[in-house]
Design an enzyme around this catalytic site. Structure first.
Site, PDB file in Angstrom:
ATOM      1  N   LEU A 133       0.838  -1.199   0.000  1.00  0.00           N
ATOM      2  CA  LEU A 133       0.000   0.000   0.000  1.00  0.00           C
ATOM      3  C   LEU A 133       0.878   1.257   0.000  1.00  0.00           C
ATOM      4  O   LEU A 133       0.710   2.146  -0.824  1.00  0.00           O
ATOM      5  CB  LEU A 133      -0.921  -0.025   1.237  1.00  0.00           C
ATOM      6  CG  LEU A 133      -1.840   1.182   1.437  1.00  0.00           C
ATOM      7  CD1 LEU A 133      -2.842   1.310   0.293  1.00  0.00           C
ATOM      8  CD2 LEU A 133      -2.607   1.046   2.773  1.00  0.00           C
ATOM      9  N   GLY A 139       2.072   7.849   2.683  1.00  0.00           N
ATOM     10  CA  GLY A 139       2.110   6.942   3.836  1.00  0.00           C
ATOM     11  C   GLY A 139       0.782   6.975   4.551  1.00  0.00           C
ATOM     12  O   GLY A 139      -0.150   6.244   4.190  1.00  0.00           O
ATOM     13  N   SER A 140       0.657   7.862   5.555  1.00  0.00           N
ATOM     14  CA  SER A 140      -0.610   7.971   6.285  1.00  0.00           C
ATOM     15  C   SER A 140      -1.747   8.350   5.345  1.00  0.00           C
ATOM     16  O   SER A 140      -2.876   7.873   5.497  1.00  0.00           O
ATOM     17  CB  SER A 140      -0.479   9.031   7.392  1.00  0.00           C
ATOM     18  OG  SER A 140       0.547   8.660   8.282  1.00  0.00           O
ATOM     19  N   TRP A 164       8.584   0.604   1.826  1.00  0.00           N
ATOM     20  CA  TRP A 164       8.469  -0.008   3.160  1.00  0.00           C
ATOM     21  C   TRP A 164       7.837  -1.389   3.129  1.00  0.00           C
ATOM     22  O   TRP A 164       7.156  -1.777   4.083  1.00  0.00           O
ATOM     23  CB  TRP A 164       7.610   0.871   4.091  1.00  0.00           C
ATOM     24  CG  TRP A 164       8.051   2.277   4.206  1.00  0.00           C
ATOM     25  CD1 TRP A 164       7.395   3.370   3.755  1.00  0.00           C
ATOM     26  CD2 TRP A 164       9.237   2.760   4.852  1.00  0.00           C
ATOM     27  NE1 TRP A 164       8.100   4.503   4.062  1.00  0.00           N
ATOM     28  CE2 TRP A 164       9.234   4.149   4.738  1.00  0.00           C
ATOM     29  CE3 TRP A 164      10.309   2.127   5.513  1.00  0.00           C
ATOM     30  CZ2 TRP A 164      10.251   4.943   5.243  1.00  0.00           C
ATOM     31  CZ3 TRP A 164      11.318   2.906   6.019  1.00  0.00           C
ATOM     32  CH2 TRP A 164      11.280   4.311   5.885  1.00  0.00           C
ATOM     33  N   GLY A 346      19.058  -2.284  34.442  1.00  0.00           N
ATOM     34  CA  GLY A 346      20.160  -1.341  34.620  1.00  0.00           C
ATOM     35  C   GLY A 346      21.091  -1.363  33.413  1.00  0.00           C
ATOM     36  O   GLY A 346      20.643  -1.487  32.276  1.00  0.00           O
ATOM     37  N   GLY A 347      22.405  -1.271  33.667  1.00  0.00           N
ATOM     38  CA  GLY A 347      23.388  -1.237  32.577  1.00  0.00           C
ATOM     39  C   GLY A 347      23.306  -2.464  31.696  1.00  0.00           C
ATOM     40  O   GLY A 347      23.459  -2.378  30.473  1.00  0.00           O
ATOM     41  N   GLU A 370       1.111  -0.189   9.844  1.00  0.00           N
ATOM     42  CA  GLU A 370      -0.340  -0.408   9.639  1.00  0.00           C
ATOM     43  C   GLU A 370      -1.178   0.727  10.216  1.00  0.00           C
ATOM     44  O   GLU A 370      -2.207   0.507  10.854  1.00  0.00           O
ATOM     45  CB  GLU A 370      -0.754  -1.795  10.159  1.00  0.00           C
ATOM     46  CG  GLU A 370      -0.046  -2.867   9.336  1.00  0.00           C
ATOM     47  CD  GLU A 370      -0.601  -4.261   9.475  1.00  0.00           C
ATOM     48  OE1 GLU A 370      -1.775  -4.413   9.851  1.00  0.00           O
ATOM     49  OE2 GLU A 370       0.151  -5.198   9.181  1.00  0.00           O
TER      50      GLU A 370
HETATM   51  C1  LIG Z   1       9.446  -1.745   9.274  1.00  0.00           C
HETATM   52  C2  LIG Z   1       8.278  -1.250   8.472  1.00  0.00           C
HETATM   53  C3  LIG Z   1       7.508  -2.159   7.774  1.00  0.00           C
HETATM   54  C4  LIG Z   1       6.437  -1.709   6.991  1.00  0.00           C
HETATM   55  N1  LIG Z   1       5.731  -2.621   6.246  1.00  0.00           N
HETATM   56  C5  LIG Z   1       4.792  -2.178   5.364  1.00  0.00           C
HETATM   57  C6  LIG Z   1       4.160  -3.090   4.460  1.00  0.00           C
HETATM   58  O1  LIG Z   1       4.404  -4.309   4.484  1.00  0.00           O
HETATM   59  N2  LIG Z   1       3.292  -2.590   3.549  1.00  0.00           N
HETATM   60  C7  LIG Z   1       2.974  -1.271   3.474  1.00  0.00           C
HETATM   61  O2  LIG Z   1       2.170  -0.892   2.631  1.00  0.00           O
HETATM   62  N3  LIG Z   1       3.567  -0.375   4.322  1.00  0.00           N
HETATM   63  C8  LIG Z   1       4.461  -0.802   5.255  1.00  0.00           C
HETATM   64  N4  LIG Z   1       5.080   0.090   6.114  1.00  0.00           N
HETATM   65  C9  LIG Z   1       4.772   1.513   5.996  1.00  0.00           C
HETATM   66  C10 LIG Z   1       3.977   2.068   7.178  1.00  0.00           C
HETATM   67  O3  LIG Z   1       2.665   1.623   7.119  1.00  0.00           O
HETATM   68  C11 LIG Z   1       4.119   3.599   7.091  1.00  0.00           C
HETATM   69  O4  LIG Z   1       5.449   3.899   7.488  1.00  0.00           O
HETATM   70  C12 LIG Z   1       3.127   4.314   7.968  1.00  0.00           C
HETATM   71  O5  LIG Z   1       1.812   4.142   7.459  1.00  0.00           O
HETATM   72  C13 LIG Z   1       3.421   5.816   8.053  1.00  0.00           C
HETATM   73  O6  LIG Z   1       3.657   6.381   6.803  1.00  0.00           O
HETATM   74  P1  LIG Z   1       4.972   7.270   6.584  1.00  0.00           P
HETATM   75  O7  LIG Z   1       6.131   6.498   7.066  1.00  0.00           O
HETATM   76  O8  LIG Z   1       4.965   7.739   5.180  1.00  0.00           O
HETATM   77  O9  LIG Z   1       4.805   8.500   7.566  1.00  0.00           O
HETATM   78  P2  LIG Z   1       3.954   9.846   7.320  1.00  0.00           P
HETATM   79  O10 LIG Z   1       2.592   9.506   6.851  1.00  0.00           O
HETATM   80  O11 LIG Z   1       4.756  10.791   6.521  1.00  0.00           O
HETATM   81  O12 LIG Z   1       3.839  10.380   8.815  1.00  0.00           O
HETATM   82  C14 LIG Z   1       4.908  11.045   9.469  1.00  0.00           C
HETATM   83  C15 LIG Z   1       4.389  11.487  10.859  1.00  0.00           C
HETATM   84  O13 LIG Z   1       3.251  12.365  10.692  1.00  0.00           O
HETATM   85  C16 LIG Z   1       2.139  11.861  11.417  1.00  0.00           C
HETATM   86  N5  LIG Z   1       0.909  12.187  10.694  1.00  0.00           N
HETATM   87  C17 LIG Z   1       0.654  12.031   9.376  1.00  0.00           C
HETATM   88  N6  LIG Z   1      -0.598  12.439   9.099  1.00  0.00           N
HETATM   89  C18 LIG Z   1      -1.150  12.859  10.272  1.00  0.00           C
HETATM   90  C19 LIG Z   1      -2.427  13.395  10.663  1.00  0.00           C
HETATM   91  N7  LIG Z   1      -3.405  13.569   9.765  1.00  0.00           N
HETATM   92  N8  LIG Z   1      -2.618  13.693  11.963  1.00  0.00           N
HETATM   93  C20 LIG Z   1      -1.624  13.527  12.886  1.00  0.00           C
HETATM   94  N9  LIG Z   1      -0.408  13.022  12.588  1.00  0.00           N
HETATM   95  C21 LIG Z   1      -0.174  12.691  11.302  1.00  0.00           C
HETATM   96  C22 LIG Z   1       2.376  10.361  11.498  1.00  0.00           C
HETATM   97  O14 LIG Z   1       1.662   9.776  12.583  1.00  0.00           O
HETATM   98  C23 LIG Z   1       3.887  10.292  11.697  1.00  0.00           C
HETATM   99  O15 LIG Z   1       4.181  10.501  13.046  1.00  0.00           O
HETATM  100  C24 LIG Z   1       6.114  -0.342   6.938  1.00  0.00           C
HETATM  101  C25 LIG Z   1       6.879   0.586   7.680  1.00  0.00           C
HETATM  102  C26 LIG Z   1       7.960   0.141   8.441  1.00  0.00           C
HETATM  103  C27 LIG Z   1       8.765   1.149   9.198  1.00  0.00           C
END
Ligand SMILES: Cc1cc2nc3c(=O)[nH]c(=O)nc-3n(C[C@H](O)[C@H](O)[C@H](O)COP(=O)(O)OP(=O)(O)OC[C@H]3O[C@@H](n4cnc5c(N)ncnc54)[C@H](O)[C@@H]3O)c2cc1C
Length: 390
Positions: A133, A139-140, A164, A346-347, A370
């Protein structure tokens, strides 16, 4: 030194079959996963052989229908299996959860023909899946994704970059969300892409803080040709499918978080009762006793919350709000409990001589994947107060 402390969990399981299942899982965990977990994580080794063993043991399709090779287990049981796997090694527990997430689209929205063709190999035939996805710029705000799916006769050509992706580069199949129509959530469709498709290339895995044995990689799709018989659900239904998968997936993340937290608690209790300072076990000091009590309470509360959500799902009732709450609470609890466990040691807690520092690094990622915990709060608030007005 043992790789982890003895387990203290007492489970309520619904059937004799599910009790036997948990016994089998604990046996695999103790024999095959725990002894190698810390060393392989440090080395960044992906335990493909463990996933093959889990598939052979019927543990990669547990919550799905036996008609297609699944295990017919309720979520209440499946999640407790995940908890045990994650307590041993998050790379394995989360890997099984992601595999289930990748199977959800076809199992819930595929045609009978598609299910008969693909599900048996996915659920019990040794294949490993991934769920695609996220993208570098989406991302979000997942509904803004830019990977394109363009019609070409009876086929689709998929072009773009996913980011990711857990199991990126090692998966046998990818459930891919791509834009087949206009802007927004309604323009997205879901596709089942074979891991060896022409034009599909994985980048080098990300260098991560924890879960180093689990490959997380970008995937580049350069005109990947997919037959229309690999489109899952209706055109434009992809985002609804993706969110439905995430509702269930979040319960998996919650269960994994409780597993990691329980392992950290067990390690902290074992250490605190053995370590002496000022002529007494450190577990005698109220400052630590209260910390241990709070840690144990968070673990039990987390387990109760994910199980309550799972039982709603098993009863066919809505569970989306409760899944978001379970993901939020259990992963925040895991971060707190694992951090406290390092403090109790601790350490020594800060060294790789004990696994608690690994648990702390593992817990962090669960607050992000997720749907970050900020996004979970948005989901919960929408259930309470409706959508935001702007
Ligand atoms: C180890 C790992 C495995 C993963 N595996 C998968 C996978 O298998 N498949 C897949 O599709 N994805 C995967 N992901 C992606 C993961 O789902 C995304 O990293 C996550 O959804 C956040 O997106 P982003 O990293 O682009 O952060 P961003 O969306 O850029 O967010 C950055 C910060 O802003 C905050 N933020 C963003 N919008 C808002 C809002 N409206 N209100 C308040 N705060 C907000 C977020 O909470 C975060 O703290 C994986 C990520 C990692 C680290």
């Amino acid at each position: 030194m043992s790789d982890r402390a003895p387990r203290t969990v007492e489970r309520q399981l619904p059937t004799e079959e599910s009790k036997d299942l948990l016994t089998l899982v604990r046996d695999i965990v103790e024999r095959e996963i725990v002894p190698r977990a810390s060393e392989e994580e440090e080395a960044g080794h992906f335990p493909r052989e463990t996933f093959s063993l889990l598939s052979e043991s019927g543990l990669l399709g547990l919550p799905y229908d036996s008609e297609h090779g699944g295990g017919d287990q309720p979520y209440e049981v499946y999640l407790q299996v995940l908890e045990e796997l994650a307590a041993a090694r998050l790379t394995v527990g989360l890997g099984v959860s992601v595999h289930s997430l990748a199977c959800h689209a076809l199992a819930s929205y595929g045609t009978p023909g598609q299910q008969a063709a693909h599900l048996p190999a996915m659920l019990g035939g040794g294949l490993l899946g991934a769920y695609c996805l996220s993208e570098p710029a989406s991302g979000s705000d997942a509904a803004s994704l830019g990977t394109k799916a363009v019609r070409d006769g009876d086929d689709w050509l998929i072009t773009g970059t996913k980011a990711w992706i857990t199991h990126g580069g090692v998966a046998d199949f990818y459930t891919v969300l791509a834009r087949s129509g206009g802007a927004g959530a309604g323009g997205i469709s879901a596709f089942l892409v074979p891991g060896d498709a022409d034009g599909l290339v994985a980048a080098a895995p990300e260098k991560k803080m924890g879960m180093k044995g689990s490959p997380t990689a970008q995937l580049h799709f350069d005109g990947v040709r997919i037959g229309d018989d690999r489109r899952i659900g209706d055109e434009g239904q992809g985002f609804a499918i993706a969110l439905s998968a995430l509702d269930s997936g979040r319960l998996g993340i919650a269960a994994c978080a409780v597993g990691v937290a329980q392992a950290a608690l067990d390690g902290a209790v074992e250490y605190a009762t053995g370590r002496r300072q000022f002529g007494r076990p450190i577990a005698d000091f109220q400052g630590l006793r209260f910390m241990l009590a709070d840690m144990a309470t968070r673990v039990e509360a987390g387990r109760a919350l994910y199980l309550a959500a799972a039982r709603l799902r098993d009863a066919g009732l809505p569970f989306s709000r409760q899944a978001a709450m379970a993901k939020l609470f259990c992963t925040d609890a895991a971060m707190q409990v694992t951090t406290d466990a390092v403090q109790v040691l601790g350490g020594y807690g800060y060294t790789a001589d004990f696994p608690v520092e690994r648990y702390m690094r593992e817990a962090k990622v669960l607050q992000i994947v997720e749907g970050t915990n900020q996004i979970q709060r948005m989901v919960i608030a929408r259930h309470l107060a409706g959508p935001e007005t702007r």
